[in-house]
Write a protein that holds these residues in place. Structure first.
Motif, short mmCIF file in Angstrom:
data_model
loop_
_atom_site.label_atom_id
_atom_site.label_comp_id
_atom_site.label_asym_id
_atom_site.label_seq_id
_atom_site.Cartn_x
_atom_site.Cartn_y
_atom_site.Cartn_z
N UNK A 352 -74.72 33.45 32.85
CA UNK A 352 -74.62 32.57 31.55
C UNK A 352 -74.86 30.11 32.49
N UNK A 353 -74.60 29.70 31.42
CA UNK A 353 -75.01 30.00 29.73
C UNK A 353 -76.77 29.98 29.53
N UNK A 354 -77.66 30.51 30.52
CA UNK A 354 -78.94 30.19 30.25
C UNK A 354 -79.33 31.87 29.72
N UNK A 355 -78.93 32.92 30.80
CA UNK A 355 -79.17 34.38 29.76
C UNK A 355 -77.89 35.43 29.95
N UNK A 356 -78.40 35.98 28.48
CA UNK A 356 -77.28 36.77 28.11
C UNK A 356 -77.09 38.14 29.13
N UNK A 357 -76.51 38.19 31.50
CA UNK A 357 -76.97 38.61 31.77
C UNK A 357 -75.63 39.07 33.06
N UNK A 358 -75.31 40.36 33.19
CA UNK A 358 -73.72 40.02 33.51
C UNK A 358 -74.49 40.87 34.68
N UNK A 359 -73.29 40.97 36.09
CA UNK A 359 -73.86 40.78 37.39
C UNK A 359 -73.10 42.29 37.49
N UNK A 360 -72.36 42.81 37.04
CA UNK A 360 -71.81 44.55 37.48
C UNK A 360 -71.01 44.72 35.83
N UNK A 361 -71.18 44.12 34.75
CA UNK A 361 -70.66 45.21 33.84
C UNK A 361 -69.71 44.98 33.22
N UNK A 362 -69.18 44.27 33.95
CA UNK A 362 -67.46 43.73 34.07
C UNK A 362 -67.40 43.43 32.29
N UNK A 363 -68.00 42.22 32.07
CA UNK A 363 -67.28 41.37 30.69
C UNK A 363 -68.55 41.62 29.62
N UNK A 364 -68.96 43.31 29.97
CA UNK A 364 -69.71 44.15 28.30
C UNK A 364 -68.41 44.51 28.02
N UNK A 365 -68.52 44.15 27.53
CA UNK A 365 -67.71 45.24 25.97
C UNK A 365 -67.50 46.31 25.81
N UNK A 366 -67.97 47.14 26.54
CA UNK A 366 -68.26 48.42 25.41
C UNK A 366 -68.19 49.64 27.74
N UNK A 367 -67.30 50.50 27.50
CA UNK A 367 -66.92 50.75 28.16
C UNK A 367 -67.79 51.84 29.01
N UNK A 368 -68.64 51.76 30.46
CA UNK A 368 -69.33 52.74 30.36
C UNK A 368 -69.46 53.72 31.17
N UNK A 369 -69.28 55.00 30.04
CA UNK A 369 -69.31 56.32 30.46
C UNK A 369 -69.64 57.08 31.08
N UNK A 370 -70.65 56.07 31.88
CA UNK A 370 -71.49 56.86 34.03
C UNK A 370 -70.91 56.38 34.76
#
Length: 636
Positions: A352-370
């Motif tokens: 951020x703010x250059x691209x919508x990427x994440x380092x470890x998925x902690x800021x993604x509003x989806x529960x990681x089932x894997x």
């Protein structure tokens, strides 16, 4: 008092500079600024003043417009991509190997017995409708068929298509006994919900594709009700699949692989996953320093209607990442030696703010089932977790192909009879896909393995006999050949070279670029600099101070007018105020506009005034706005 002194100091400094009025402030600014245009407006004659005013206004507007363009470009957060090549010893990638068939038919045959019989009847009905029409449904388990049947759609009249059941039942008013071949009609799958009151048809252009999808859907219903441990036992064990292993000069075996269960491919085995041990480095590039495997896929024991592809499925990926082998894997053909040369590309995206990427998925509003596999974040895991979440919310059950959250159950016909209709509708939903794509983010750091693949027949006809004898003896302790060319696969996986490419994103427009362009345009069109901007800021501050002074003066005059409104005449003098305070019988004379004859008649003598009180007018306090002194901040 301290605040008042501070305000008086500021007022005194302002007095020394531009003055009290807005006009004086503007003239002072034009005479003292380093910007060229405003000076000419003051110094030139009337005509040139107008000309220079227009020129200055035009160039000021042009500079403001260009500043807006540069600021907008900077706030668009564009990136530039740079490619660099490095050379170093690299860790060998994790290698996942699966069989194309998820289960051994000999171990799942009892579960698929009714489904296979129904599948054979369906094929007979499609291939020879005249011969099988009368007895196609005899001795068949119709329970499976009634949930999701296959139908034939006759579209000779496109406006009124006729739907025919494969086993003779007709719909939409078709004539009894009417038949239709697969060549003349389309094969479709009927999906219904709410006890058959709401139905839809999924059409296929090929009968092969139709029966394959139908069989897979029914097999999913069956396997979803089997415990996971039993499914693992029905798959291909590592000691049967992996015959030989060699990593560089070091021997290895199936014990060096980590086992996971994949719903599409059954038991899969991962080499160098890095979960419990450190990742293995590659000593040198070249085929001699890679991973060599010999596999037996056991094609004779494939599930006939579930798997139509024979071979080994493999994938190269990072350590501690989950292998989505169905989407990113490749096939290795049986009876061949497949050589895979690997090149490494490392992707580094800006966050951020250059691209919508994440380092470890902690800021993604989806529960990681894997996350139960203790693997790193990936966008594939996020999208599949999002779909499973939508599946549970819309269909009240989870799909067999995706991990299941705790407390939920897999879909099956017995407990959720409408699940196939719901799953098909959700799978075809564009809104659902867009929702998941918008919620999930790419990983900021990623490693991709580019593969160069070549194949050759293996073993050759001259060496086939002795190689199969040796491998049969090693695995089965048998002097007879228990292997065949249609089940054997050889793999060579190695680094082509230790050169790796790094594709890195960087800011296309940084703050230095922005300031240089803003200053360049301001200097080119206005002849200004940062100091000119500071001068302009100073004038704005002075403008604010003048406004405050005027407001204070206006408030003070308003307060004085209100005080004067309390008296009928002029305000009392100090002497009158003192006398009124010490002599309670004192009444001041009220001077009228003229003599009042009614007050003192002619026959009455005017009273002789007494001794007047002292004149205290010299003590009257005159209102002083500002009393200047030589030293700043002194007021009397």
């Amino acid at each position: 008092m301290h605040i008042k002194k501070y305000l008086l100091k500021c007022l005194h400094r302002l007095q020394k500079g531009p003055g009290y009025t807005y006009k004086e402030l503007l003239v002072w600014y034009c005479n003292n600024t380093n910007t060229h245009g405003p000076k000419r407006i003051i110094c030139e004659g009337p005509k040139k003043k107008a000309m220079w005013f227009l020129i200055t206004l035009l160039f000021t507007s042009l500079v403001c417009w260009e500043w807006g363009v540069f600021i907008k470009t900077y706030l668009s957060w564009e990136v530039s991509v740079s490619l660099s090549i490095g050379f170093k010893t690299m860790d060998f990638p994790a290698v996942t190997i699966c069989n194309a068939s998820p289960f051994q038919y000999s171990k799942v045959k009892h579960l698929l017995k009714d489904l296979d019989e129904l599948m054979e009847a369906v094929l007979e009905r499609i291939l020879a409708p005249e011969q099988s029409y009368g007895n196609a449904s005899k001795a068949l388990n119709s329970t499976i068929w009634n949930y999701t049947p296959l139908v034939l759609i006759d579209e000779q009249n496109p406006h009124h298509p006729v739907v025919l059941d494969l086993f003779g039942d007709n719909h939409n008013g078709s004539a009894p006994g009417r038949t239709c071949t697969a060549q003349a009609c389309k094969v479709a799958m009927r999906l219904c919900s709410l006890n058959g009151t709401v139905c839809t048809f999924r059409n296929f252009t090929s009968a092969t594709r139709a029966v394959t999808e139908w069989y897979l859907l029914q097999a999913t219903n069956i396997f979803s009700q089997v415990p996971n441990q039993e499914l693992v036992e029905m798959g291909y064990p590592a000691e049967r699949l992996i015959l030989a292993c060699l990593f560089g000069p070091e021997p290895c075996s199936y014990r060096n692989f980590t086992s996971i269960f994949h719903p599409d491919y059954g038991n899969c085995y991962i080499f160098n996953w890095g979960m419990t041990e450190k990742a293995l480095p590659s000593a040198n590039p070249g085929a001699e320093f890679g991973l060599k495997l010999i596999l037996d896929i056991g094609q004779d024991d494939y599930v006939p209607f579930l798997t139509s592809t024979a071979g080994a499925r493999l994938m190269l990926h990072e350590q501690r990442s989950y292998p989505f082998i169905k989407d990113e894997g490749i096939y290795a053909m049986s009876g061949t030696e497949t050589s895979i040369g690997v090149l490494v590309d490392k992707l580094e995206r800006k966050g951020e703010p250059y691209s919508q990427c994440t380092m470890n998925g902690s800021d993604v509003p989806v529960r990681n089932l894997y996350s139960d596999y203790n693997t790193t974040y990936s966008i594939q895991a996020c999208i599949r977790s999002c779909f499973q979440d939508h599946m549970i919310r819309n269909c009240s059950c989870g799909h067999y192909l995706y991990p299941l959250p705790r407390g939920q159950r897999y879909c099956n016909n017995r407990e959720f009879p409408d699940w196939a209709y719901c799953y098909s509708h959700l799978r075809m939903s564009v809104a659902q896909r867009e929702t998941c794509i918008n919620m999930c983010k790419e990983s900021c750091n990623d490693t991709q393995y580019k593969m160069t693949i070549s194949m050759a027949d293996w073993p050759s006809e001259a060496s086939e006999d002795w190689i199969f004898h040796v491998l049969s003896q090693e695995r089965d302790q048998s002097t007879n050949i228990t292997l065949s060319r249609k089940g054997i696969v050889k793999l060579n996986i190695y680094f082509q070279e230790f050169n790796y490419r790094t594709i890195e994103e960087s800011a296309a427009n940084n703050i230095v670029w922005l300031l240089s362009n803003l200053g360049g345009q301001f200097g080119f069109w206005m002849g200004g600099s940062v100091l000119c901007l500071i001068e302009f800021g100073e004038i704005l501050i002075d403008f604010v101070w003048i406004t405050i002074i005027k407001l204070v003066a206006f408030a003070k005059s308003l307060r004085q007018r209100r005080a004067q409104a309390c008296y009928a005449g002029p305000p009392p003098t100090v002497a009158e105020l003192v006398e009124a305070h010490t002599n309670f019988s004192f009444e001041p004379d009220v001077a009228g506009p003229g003599p009042d004859p009614g007050t003192y008649p002619d026959e009455q003598t005017l009273p002789i005034p007494g001794t007047p009180p002292p004149n205290y007018d010299s003590l009257r306090l005159q209102p002083l706005d500002v009393i200047e002194s030589d030293s700043e901040g002194d007021a009397v």
